[in-house]
Design an enzyme around this catalytic site. Structure first.
Site, PDB file in Angstrom:
ATOM      1  N   ASP A   1       0.865  -1.178   0.000  1.00 28.57           N
ATOM      2  CA  ASP A   1       0.000   0.000   0.000  1.00 28.57           C
ATOM      3  C   ASP A   1       0.907   1.235   0.000  1.00 28.57           C
ATOM      4  O   ASP A   1       2.136   1.112  -0.189  1.00 28.57           O
ATOM      5  CB  ASP A   1      -1.001  -0.028   1.169  1.00 28.57           C
ATOM      6  CG  ASP A   1      -0.337   0.244   2.520  1.00 28.57           C
ATOM      7  OD1 ASP A   1       0.913   0.317   2.595  1.00 28.57           O
ATOM      8  OD2 ASP A   1      -1.085   0.371   3.504  1.00 28.57           O
ATOM      9  N   HIS A   2       0.311   2.404   0.205  1.00 31.92           N
ATOM     10  CA  HIS A   2       1.105   3.638   0.171  1.00 31.92           C
ATOM     11  C   HIS A   2       2.208   3.639   1.230  1.00 31.92           C
ATOM     12  O   HIS A   2       3.288   4.157   0.986  1.00 31.92           O
ATOM     13  CB  HIS A   2       0.188   4.851   0.358  1.00 31.92           C
ATOM     14  CG  HIS A   2      -0.668   4.769   1.588  1.00 31.92           C
ATOM     15  ND1 HIS A   2      -1.740   3.914   1.672  1.00 31.92           N
ATOM     16  CD2 HIS A   2      -0.594   5.393   2.789  1.00 31.92           C
ATOM     17  CE1 HIS A   2      -2.305   4.044   2.864  1.00 31.92           C
ATOM     18  NE2 HIS A   2      -1.628   4.927   3.563  1.00 31.92           N
TER      19      HIS A   2
ATOM     20  N   CYS B   1       3.222  -3.168   3.920  1.00 32.68           N
ATOM     21  CA  CYS B   1       2.415  -1.997   4.262  1.00 32.68           C
ATOM     22  C   CYS B   1       3.125  -1.286   5.405  1.00 32.68           C
ATOM     23  O   CYS B   1       4.301  -1.561   5.660  1.00 32.68           O
ATOM     24  CB  CYS B   1       0.968  -2.369   4.576  1.00 32.68           C
ATOM     25  SG  CYS B   1       0.681  -3.332   6.076  1.00 32.68           S
TER      26      CYS B   1
ATOM     27  N   THR C   1       2.813  -1.361   8.728  1.00 29.87           N
ATOM     28  CA  THR C   1       3.212  -2.291   9.789  1.00 29.87           C
ATOM     29  C   THR C   1       3.459  -3.702   9.288  1.00 29.87           C
ATOM     30  O   THR C   1       4.045  -4.521  10.003  1.00 29.87           O
ATOM     31  CB  THR C   1       2.096  -2.383  10.846  1.00 29.87           C
ATOM     32  OG1 THR C   1       0.904  -2.852  10.182  1.00 29.87           O
ATOM     33  CG2 THR C   1       1.832  -1.035  11.499  1.00 29.87           C
TER      34      THR C   1
ATOM     35  N   HIS D   1      10.092 -24.130   8.838  1.00 32.85           N
ATOM     36  CA  HIS D   1       9.049 -24.784   9.626  1.00 32.85           C
ATOM     37  C   HIS D   1       7.652 -24.652   9.027  1.00 32.85           C
ATOM     38  O   HIS D   1       6.854 -25.582   9.120  1.00 32.85           O
ATOM     39  CB  HIS D   1       8.996 -24.205  11.044  1.00 32.85           C
ATOM     40  CG  HIS D   1      10.226 -24.486  11.849  1.00 32.85           C
ATOM     41  ND1 HIS D   1      10.274 -24.336  13.211  1.00 32.85           N
ATOM     42  CD2 HIS D   1      11.461 -24.909  11.485  1.00 32.85           C
ATOM     43  CE1 HIS D   1      11.478 -24.656  13.676  1.00 32.85           C
ATOM     44  NE2 HIS D   1      12.230 -24.998  12.639  1.00 32.85           N
TER      45      HIS D   1
ATOM     46  N   HIS E   1       6.728 -30.953  10.489  1.00 29.28           N
ATOM     47  CA  HIS E   1       6.329 -29.654   9.943  1.00 29.28           C
ATOM     48  C   HIS E   1       5.283 -29.823   8.846  1.00 29.28           C
ATOM     49  O   HIS E   1       4.354 -29.021   8.732  1.00 29.28           O
ATOM     50  CB  HIS E   1       7.548 -28.899   9.439  1.00 29.28           C
ATOM     51  CG  HIS E   1       8.497 -28.513  10.537  1.00 29.28           C
ATOM     52  ND1 HIS E   1       8.074 -27.883  11.680  1.00 29.28           N
ATOM     53  CD2 HIS E   1       9.834 -28.704  10.680  1.00 29.28           C
ATOM     54  CE1 HIS E   1       9.111 -27.684  12.483  1.00 29.28           C
ATOM     55  NE2 HIS E   1      10.193 -28.180  11.907  1.00 29.28           N
TER      56      HIS E   1
HETATM   57  C1  RB5 Z   1      -1.774   2.805   6.428  1.00 32.50           C
HETATM   58  O1  RB5 Z   1      -1.751   4.033   7.092  1.00 32.50           O
HETATM   59  C2  RB5 Z   1      -1.550   1.677   7.403  1.00 32.50           C
HETATM   60  O2  RB5 Z   1      -2.663   1.513   8.192  1.00 32.50           O
HETATM   61  C3  RB5 Z   1      -1.205   0.417   6.667  1.00 32.50           C
HETATM   62  O3  RB5 Z   1      -0.070   0.623   5.886  1.00 32.50           O
HETATM   63  C4  RB5 Z   1      -0.894  -0.792   7.532  1.00 32.50           C
HETATM   64  O4  RB5 Z   1       0.027  -0.474   8.524  1.00 32.50           O
HETATM   65  C5  RB5 Z   1      -2.063  -1.494   8.056  1.00 32.50           C
HETATM   66  O5  RB5 Z   1      -1.961  -2.539   8.708  1.00 32.50           O
END
Ligand code: RB5
Length: 142
Positions: free
Chosen positions: A7-8, A64, A66, A97, A133
């Protein structure tokens, strides 16, 4: 063929990862997003997950902010084992695993230097094939 998407929040790191894959001579298919404009991570998580689950691509890489939202999304697709990794030990272990077929990372969590080492570890580590496994992986969807 490696499917890659973000994503961004993951766009800048994805550019670094794609450059690294190209330098290694590895083929990849970019499923977007293609700019830093705000977008919805499930779109890209699903696209990459389906490409891997359908056999069009061998492995996937998702990024993304996180790594959490996009990995949760990917893991909803049958046959996908997406592993969110922020260290090389986990990237190695999830290949050995879990036979993870998608690597997820958080661009706001790991720097590019570490991320590229995580990518290399993930791509270069084979599944152990150990019976215990295999049994456990089968239990995930069984
Ligand atoms: C975007 O702001 C953020 O929420 C996304 O990149 C991600 O971290 C979501 O889990």
């Amino acid at each position: 063929m490696i499917a890659i998407g973000c994503d961004h929040g993951g766009y800048a790191l994805k550019q670094e990862v794609m450059k690294h894959l190209a330098e290694r001579g590895l083929e990849y298919k970019d499923f977007g997003t293609y700019s830093e404009d705000s977008c919805d991570y499930p779109v890209y998580g699903k696209a990459v997950a389906h490409a891997v689950a359908d056999g069009d691509c061998d492995r996937g890489i998702l990024i993304c902010g996180t790594g959490i939202g996009i990995s949760i999304t990917a893991n909803k697709v049958p046959g996908i084992r997406a592993a969110l990794c922020g260290d090389c030990f986990s990237a190695e272990a999830t290949r050995l695993h879990n036979d993870a077929n998608i690597l997820a990372m958080g661009a706001r969590v790991v720097g590019a230097g570490l991320a590229l080492k995580i990518v290399d570890t993930f791509l270069d580590t084979p599944f152990s094939g150990d019976e215990r496994h295999v049994r456990r992986i089968n239990m995930i969807e069984g």
